[in-house]
Design an enzyme around this catalytic site. Structure first.
Site: not given
Ligand code: NAP
Length: 275
Positions: A146-147
């Site tokens: 996600v990062y």
């Protein structure tokens, strides 16, 4: 003497960079989320440090914050989009809302500040936009997708922007740090809950190692700050600047592997045009 606008100066890179710039006599408008922190930043170097309250997800506030600085503090020479955090969790286990929050801070927060500052920089035909992405904007690790998605997005935006504004006298650099000793893997990390046993053999050791490494990372934020001063003083700044020996090694390895894969699949890739 430069005037900086740096988001997220409460700790880590933002704080180290603000202190380094103030130390050499530059002026720094730094953003913070609480009134107490804002007042304390104001008092750091009276006249040179200006604390501005901003949650970067409040996009209209970013425009107002930039206008306030331009009108009452000084023309912004360097915008540093630093505010950000990491979300830990696998792609499948992470709720979509967490993706939205991650992108809202790491991507759209930076874009709001960029859009707010560009009219001023274009009018002056000068300025430098520094986006703190990550080596995680070029290479990936399981459990941080996600990062990575957010940092890859900011990398792409930075690179395209550098081409859009080069002829207008504005420079853009994506700074890609490796692991540095900040609050990133500590209080700032959003640790998602693990719910799918299939991922545990891969992800559990990585999660444990990351938590244990927090506070022991090799990178020194003060040295990163000094590298960023060198960057903004350069007459020909790069579009990408990895920071740290780990970032250099991981990025070189990615470039080599990518290149080998492209070459290996060239016959397939190159056979797709109309005859
Ligand atoms: P940090 O010490 O946790 O600092 C993060 C800063 O961002 C804090 O000032 C924090 O403010 C601010 N922030 C977070 N969400 C915000 C929001 N919604 N609005 C305004 N400010 C917000 O960690 P750091 O490592 O210095 O992080 C700075 C940047 O470096 C991030 O973009 C991070 O992804 C990137 N980075 C870090 C590393 C590393 O190893 N440390 C490596 C590569 C990239 P609060 O105090 O209010 O939370």
């Amino acid at each position: 003497m430069k005037t900086w606008f740096i988001t997220g100066v409460s700790s880590g890179f933002g704080r180290a960079l603000a202190e380094a710039a103030l130390e050499r006599g530059d002026r720094v408008a730094g953003t913070l989320r609480s009134e107490e922190q804002r007042a304390a930043f104001d008092a750091l170097k009276p006249g040179l440090s200006l604390g501005v309250r901003l949650d970067v997800t409040r996009h209209d506030d970013a425009r107002r914050a930039v206008a306030l600085v331009e009108e009452s503090f000084g023309p912004i020479d360097v915008l540093v989009n630093n505010a950000g955090y990491g979300h830990e969790g696998t792609i499948e286990e992470t709720p979509l809302d967490e993706y939205r929050k991650q992108f809202d801070v790491n991507v759209f927060g930076a874009v709001s500040a960029i859009q707010a500052v560009l009219p001023y920089m274009r009018a002056r035909r000068s300025g430098h936009i520094v986006n703190i992405t990550s080596m995680g904007g070029i290479v990936t690790f399981p459990g941080l997708g996600v990062y990575h998605g957010s940092k890859f997005a900011l990398e792409g935006i930075s690179e395209a922007l550098s081409k859009e504004v080069a002829d207008l006298g504005i420079r853009v650099t994506a700074v890609e740090p490796g692991a540095f000793r900040t609050e990133w893997a500590g209080r700032s990390m959003n640790r998602g809950s693990a719910s799918i046993a299939d991922y545990e053999p891969l992800f559990a050791p990585l999660r444990k190692a990351r938590a244990e490494r927090s506070g022991k990372q090799p990178g020194d934020p003060a040295k990163a700050a000094s590298a960023i001063l060198t960057l903004v003083d350069s007459p020909k700044p790069p579009v990408h600047l990895p920071l740290g020996t780990d970032a250099l090694a991981f990025i070189r390895c990615k470039l080599d592997t990518f290149s080998q894969e492209v070459t290996a699949w060239e016959p397939v890739a190159s056979a797709t045009n109309f005859d």
